[in-house]
Design an enzyme around this catalytic site. Structure first.
Site, PDB file in Angstrom:
ATOM      1  N   LYS A  84       0.879  -1.364  -0.134  1.00 53.92           N
ATOM      2  CA  LYS A  84       0.069   0.074  -0.198  1.00 53.92           C
ATOM      3  C   LYS A  84       0.954   1.235  -0.022  1.00 53.92           C
ATOM      4  O   LYS A  84       1.854   1.367   0.762  1.00 53.92           O
ATOM      5  CB  LYS A  84      -0.896  -0.201   1.217  1.00 53.92           C
ATOM      6  N   SER A 153      -9.731   2.014   2.615  1.00 57.27           N
ATOM      7  CA  SER A 153      -8.545   2.813   1.852  1.00 57.27           C
ATOM      8  C   SER A 153      -7.725   1.891   1.061  1.00 57.27           C
ATOM      9  O   SER A 153      -6.840   2.464   0.326  1.00 57.27           O
ATOM     10  CB  SER A 153      -7.839   3.836   2.639  1.00 57.27           C
ATOM     11  N   SER A 177     -10.263  -0.328   6.760  1.00 56.47           N
ATOM     12  CA  SER A 177      -9.653  -0.433   5.473  1.00 56.47           C
ATOM     13  C   SER A 177      -8.981  -1.567   5.048  1.00 56.47           C
ATOM     14  O   SER A 177      -8.391  -1.573   3.986  1.00 56.47           O
ATOM     15  CB  SER A 177      -8.693   0.783   5.516  1.00 56.47           C
TER      16      SER A 177
END
Length: 451
Positions: A84, A153, A177
């Protein structure tokens, strides 16, 4: 759905094949890059990277030089992993899903990446994130239905695993997330106990919530990766290796079935009709296989928990971004800027009171679970399937109480809607008992897969 977009790969099988030397890491990287070139323009799971193939082949040469005998190599030898884009990786810029200059955001490589590389993994690239792990969506599309959100996210990480670009990806969860995008994309998402994987080298959102987690195609993959990434993993904890395979047979449980708790009331009422109907079917199936399901009034003050969580989250996000926002506020997206401005209005005394309330909630929840004899809590992973459109990452409310308490949780794929969109079952363990959570969840996975 374009079925060619959904092709999750087993981490366990891929790791075993690479350590057996078939294919070689160089051939594996060629295939990986070809798959990314074919699929990623359609789903945008990865941050674009010119020269990706050349970088990875250079990493392969270094890896093979360190481990000339694959059979003696570490467990993730040659496995490509998505990271990420709020997690620092040496040699790759960190954008955080934002327009801020990457040099401003630079920092030492994250501990989780150190551990992955020590285990033999290759970094396939940075995966797309909502801006600074907030609510402003990135470009990623859901591989099951590209017109639907993949969640957030950790959107790119979930989509990359669902699309078979990588068998393992790293995400983070502040509120929902990891669990929510895992459910929307039909993969396993594991969020350990708060602090179990160090957050050093990760751009903070709200430090008293932020937790590093991971995505895999199945629970076996999560069970392979988690001990390599989490602090102080106890391999002897829980039912043990192979327990899930022999735990239930001919209507009987070998070592006693786990007791399942369902938090009824205003929290569960947030689930939409598709999620609730699927959840009721899952509970009925588990009960039919001999598991005890107990409905508990654990969250009667759920709205107050929401308020407290938002108070802490917004205050800490504003503090985390104070310097950057003062210098580059005009480059932030409106959703992120609004959250930061809200956080700047929160009185520190209110945040301190919310933290005290959280500590009391943790104690109360643990006491009620123990008194009820509950091993696992179950709930829908999200309020429903992935919403249509890319302007929102969906609601994180089904993860909120467990993230607020810092408990370990995972999302298991649990069927699809009539429209072909995945749903997830959220399984919540006790603080610090991540090993037991994964072991017992394997029992549930087997029962649900058997139908």
């Amino acid at each position: 759905m374009d079925k060619s977009l959904v092709r999750p790969r087993s981490l366990v099988r891929e790791a075993a094949s690479l350590r057996a030397g078939v294919p070689t890491p160089a051939v594996h990287v060629d295939r990986l890059c070809a798959r990314i070139d074919q699929v990623d323009p359609l789903i945008h799971a990865f941050v674009p990277e010119p020269g990706r193939a050349d970088r990875l082949q250079a990493e392969v040469r270094a890896l093979v030089a360190r481990h000339p005998d694959p059979a003696q190599a570490p467990p993730l030898y040659g496995v490509a992993v998505g990271i990420k884009d709020i997690v620092h990786v040496d040699g790759l810029p960190t954008h955080g899903g934002s327009l801020l200059p990457p040099g401003v955001l630079a920092g030492p490589q994250a501990t989780v990446v150190d551990r992955l590389r020590a285990a033999g993994a290759l970094v396939a690239g940075k995966t797309v994130t909502a801006e600074f792990a907030g609510s402003a969506p990135g470009r990623t599309r859901n591989p099951h239905r590209p017109e639907h959100t993949p969640g957030g996210s950790s959107s790119g990480s979930a989509a990359a695993v669902a699309a078979g670009l990588v068998p393992l990806a790293i995400g983070t969860q502040t509120i929902g997330s990891v669990i929510r995008p895992a459910a929307y994309c039909g993969v396993v998402g594991f969020r350990p106990t708060f602090g179990r994987i160090p957050t050093a080298g990760v751009i903070p959102n709200a430090p008293s919530f932020d937790t590093v987690g991971l995505f895999t195609a199945d629970l076996a993959g999560a069970a392979l990766a988690a001990p390599l990434l989490c602090d102080d993993w106890d391999h002897a904890a829980g039912p043990g290796e192979g327990a899930a395979d022999g735990a239930w047979a001919d209507g009987a449980w070998a070592d006693g079935a786990p007791v399942l708790g369902v938090p009824v009331g205003p929290y569960l009422d947030r689930a939409g009709p598709e999620a609730r109907q699927a959840f009721d079917r899952q509970l009925a199936l588990l009960a039919a296989r001999g598991l005890t399901v107990r409905r508990l009034d654990l969250l009667p003050d759920f709205e107050e928990l929401e308020r407290q969580a938002q108070t802490v989250n917004r205050f800490e996000m504003a503090a985390s971004h104070a310097d950057w926002f003062a210098r580059f506020g005009d480059l932030y997206r409106p959703e992120t800027a609004a959250s930061i401005r809200h956080g700047r209005t929160v009185d520190p005394a209110d945040r301190a009171a919310a933290l005290r309330a959280r500590a009391a909630f943790r104690e109360r929840l643990a006491e009620r679970r123990q008194r009820a004899g509950v091993d696992l809590l179950l709930a829908p992973s999200a309020t429903g399937p992935a919403p249509l459109g890319l302007d929102s990452t969906g609601s994180a409310v089904m993860s909120l109480p467990w993230s607020f308490a810092g408990l370990p949780a995972l999302s298991l794929p649990a069927g699809v809607t009539a429209a072909g969109l995945p749903l997830g079952l959220q399984v919540v363990g006790e603080a610090g008992a991540d090993e037991r959570l994964l072991a017992l969840a394997a029992v549930l996975e087997r029962v649900l897969d058997a139908g």
